[in-house]
Design a protein around this motif. Sequence first.
Motif, short mmCIF file in Angstrom:
data_model
loop_
_atom_site.label_atom_id
_atom_site.label_comp_id
_atom_site.label_asym_id
_atom_site.label_seq_id
_atom_site.Cartn_x
_atom_site.Cartn_y
_atom_site.Cartn_z
N VAL A 310 0.95 -1.39 -0.01
CA VAL A 310 -0.27 0.42 0.42
C VAL A 310 0.89 1.34 0.16
N ILE A 311 0.57 1.81 -0.60
CA ILE A 311 1.57 3.25 -1.31
C ILE A 311 0.46 4.61 -0.96
N GLY A 312 0.97 5.31 -0.12
CA GLY A 312 -0.44 6.41 -0.35
C GLY A 312 -0.91 7.51 0.84
N PRO A 313 -1.06 7.20 1.52
CA PRO A 313 -1.68 7.03 3.01
C PRO A 313 0.02 8.00 3.46
N GLY A 314 -0.58 9.51 3.61
CA GLY A 314 0.92 10.61 4.51
C GLY A 314 1.76 10.54 3.72
N ALA A 315 2.19 9.84 3.02
CA ALA A 315 3.16 9.62 2.11
C ALA A 315 3.99 10.63 1.26
N GLY A 316 2.84 11.69 1.18
CA GLY A 316 4.14 13.54 1.06
C GLY A 316 3.45 13.45 -1.03
N VAL A 317 3.39 14.56 -0.84
CA VAL A 317 3.04 15.21 -2.69
C VAL A 317 4.36 14.91 -3.75
N GLY A 318 4.40 14.79 -4.65
CA GLY A 318 5.40 14.71 -5.60
C GLY A 318 6.63 14.11 -5.83
N GLU A 319 8.07 14.10 -6.55
CA GLU A 319 8.52 13.49 -7.57
C GLU A 319 9.41 11.81 -6.47
N GLU A 320 9.23 11.18 -5.11
CA GLU A 320 9.77 10.46 -4.58
C GLU A 320 8.79 9.67 -4.57
N THR A 321 7.83 10.53 -3.99
CA THR A 321 6.51 9.19 -4.13
C THR A 321 6.10 8.85 -5.43
N ARG A 322 6.84 9.65 -6.43
CA ARG A 322 6.76 8.72 -7.35
C ARG A 322 6.95 7.89 -7.78
N ALA A 323 8.68 8.26 -7.58
CA ALA A 323 9.79 7.38 -7.85
C ALA A 323 9.28 5.47 -6.89
N LEU A 324 8.45 6.38 -6.09
CA LEU A 324 8.77 5.14 -4.89
C LEU A 324 6.82 4.14 -5.97
N LYS A 332 6.20 -5.36 -8.19
CA LYS A 332 4.90 -6.41 -8.97
C LYS A 332 4.28 -6.83 -8.61
N PRO A 333 4.04 -6.69 -6.99
CA PRO A 333 3.50 -7.14 -5.48
C PRO A 333 1.97 -6.60 -5.87
N ALA A 334 0.77 -7.43 -5.61
CA ALA A 334 -0.13 -6.73 -5.88
C ALA A 334 -0.41 -5.18 -5.57
N LEU A 335 -1.32 -4.44 -5.24
CA LEU A 335 -1.01 -3.10 -5.26
C LEU A 335 -1.90 -1.81 -5.23
N VAL A 336 -2.01 -1.46 -3.76
CA VAL A 336 -3.32 -0.20 -3.62
C VAL A 336 -2.22 0.96 -3.65
N LEU A 337 -2.68 1.90 -3.91
CA LEU A 337 -2.20 3.19 -4.39
C LEU A 337 -3.26 4.46 -3.95
N ASP A 338 -3.38 4.92 -2.86
CA ASP A 338 -3.89 5.64 -2.40
C ASP A 338 -3.74 7.27 -2.42
N ALA A 339 -4.37 8.14 -2.07
CA ALA A 339 -4.19 9.43 -1.42
C ALA A 339 -3.13 9.98 -2.15
N ASP A 340 -1.71 9.92 -1.05
CA ASP A 340 -1.06 10.74 -2.03
C ASP A 340 0.41 10.02 -3.01
N ALA A 341 0.02 8.93 -3.29
CA ALA A 341 0.45 7.62 -4.91
C ALA A 341 -0.10 8.21 -5.97
N GLY A 436 -10.09 6.40 5.33
CA GLY A 436 -9.37 5.93 3.68
C GLY A 436 -8.44 4.91 3.88
N ASP A 437 -7.66 5.46 4.93
CA ASP A 437 -6.24 4.99 5.06
C ASP A 437 -6.87 3.64 5.07
N VAL A 438 -7.89 3.18 6.47
CA VAL A 438 -7.72 1.79 7.05
C VAL A 438 -8.18 1.14 5.81
N LEU A 439 -9.08 2.14 5.20
CA LEU A 439 -9.91 1.25 4.05
C LEU A 439 -8.33 0.66 2.83
N SER A 440 -7.29 1.33 2.55
CA SER A 440 -6.40 1.13 2.02
C SER A 440 -6.11 0.04 2.60
#
Length: 499
Positions: A310-324, A332-341, A436-440
């Motif tokens: 899961v990536i996104g909750p509290g991750a911050g918006v920008g290039e670092e999160t894009r890279a993650l 290729k793990p199963a992936l949830v992209l939420d919020a800042d992602a 929403g963080d709990v949901l992701s």
Amino acid sequence: MEILTTGEMEQADRLAIAAGAPGFALMLHAGQAVADAATDLAGQGPILVAAGCGNNGGDGFVAATELAARGHDVSVILLCGRDSLKGDAALAAKGWKGRVLPCDLSALGSPALIIDALFGAGLNRPVTGDPQAMIEAINANGAPVLSVDLPSGINGTTGAIMGVAVRATETVTFFRKKPAHLLLPGRIHCGRVRVADIGISDVVLDKIRPATFENIPDYWQGAFPVPRIDGHKYARGHAVIVSGDLTSTGAARLSARGALRAGAGLVSVLSPDDALGANTASLTAVMVRRMNGAAGFAEILTDRRLNACVIGPGAGVGEETRALVLTALAAKPALVLDADALTSFADLPARLFEAIKETGNTDIILTPHEGEFRRLFSEMSNKHPLRSKLERVRAAAGRSGAIVLLKGPDTVVASPDGRATIAANAPPWLATAGSGDVLSGMIGGLLAQGVPAFDAACIGVWMHGEAGHEAGPGLIAEDLPEVLPAVLRRLYDRFGIDY
Ligand SMILES: NC(=O)C1=CN([C@@H]2O[C@H](COP(=O)(O)OP(=O)(O)OC[C@H]3O[C@@H](n4cnc5c(N)ncnc54)[C@H](OP(=O)(O)O)[C@@H]3O)[C@@H](O)[C@H]2O)[C@@H](O)CC1
Ligand SMILES: [K+]
């Protein structure tokens, strides 16, 4: 349970008629079902039927006739001249032996119940003039209202208000629900929804092949994960949640707790150096692991046992999160992209969608709220303001190549393969910080257990809504993981699973 657009419902009608059920027989069944609901609502008091000029009005005439035969005091107001009725509606009006009052607002009186049979599936333009005045008068009357098929003024397929719409106490619809019974604002106008059998066989669904379903346990029971007696925690997957920096770590911890409670065998929070202290100090069953940027993340994900992320909750918006995000997509793990992602790609959506499609990974879920959705899918939201939520989310899934889950009181989950569900079980107090963080995290926990992405998203949404009811008014996000055992216990009981 399948949900039919008004077009699909017409097809069901035609198929049933072709298979030998006379169209008028369907109308007789529909009118009877309305009469049954009316008897429950009106008691012995007088009933007013407001009828329109199509078959919805026809159902109203059948109900009026039946209710009068049962001894009720019934009157009928008709929007048009009786002579202008056609087909089954004209036939239904012939059966009504009482007076038909002209379309005069003062004729509404003070009934114990108003039956709204003005417009149903055939509403095809905004309501103006006399019908508009009639709908406004029905809403102002104060009597309970029973709507036939749909509250008049509501578009059955989109749930939108076409200018003005009846606010019903209860709505009786036929064969299957329509999107408007679940999507807002339609659902609010429906009141309670009753689905009546009018003699259409389920066999017609084999031809119609509906792709929209109500998000209820019957729909995903087969995919629901049950721990095996001979299993161990490693068989239930290992979910990893990416933490933000020291200034925002709580969201990832909420998400991680959701993943653990949803049944993941192991959950780790991947933490930047500066946040290690904060994360380790406040986590126990959830593990914490140091992660240094995208390169460190890539190395961690080489361990294939980490099967959901899961990536996104509290991750911050920008290039670092894009890279993650791009690193996770490549691994290729199963992936949830939420919020800042998601917001991190607001200016570069095509880059995200191409990367998703390139992976060939079908276990990717995007979980935006309405604002994040608008930022990421601006072409779907802004150029077609009248498109329904269902259509917008379906289009977004097709565009992105991922499962898209658009949160709200009527959360829609859609797959690029066309399947979609609508949930109607979320209480209003579920809209709170961190929910929403709990949901992701819950969805990540289901993915870790090997649940296919579309089902994981649907199950997560439903359990999240139920957890909201379980915690009740005053709920805060921290409560949600803690009430999941009660929700799960009820599901086990419902599915007949021993525990
Ligand atoms: N399908 C089934 O299996 C079954 C369906 N059944 C029932 O049939 C219903 C559908 O009937 P339907 O198709 O006749 O349409 P309906 O809702 O009565 O409206 C059409 C009329 O409204 C008018 N009109 C439209 N918009 C307007 C506006 N804004 N302002 C003013 N007028 C407007 C339109 O006029 P026109 O466009 O011709 O000018 C026409 O006269 C369905 O909801 C269910 O109750 C059941 O009997 C059992 C089986
Ligand atoms: K109606």
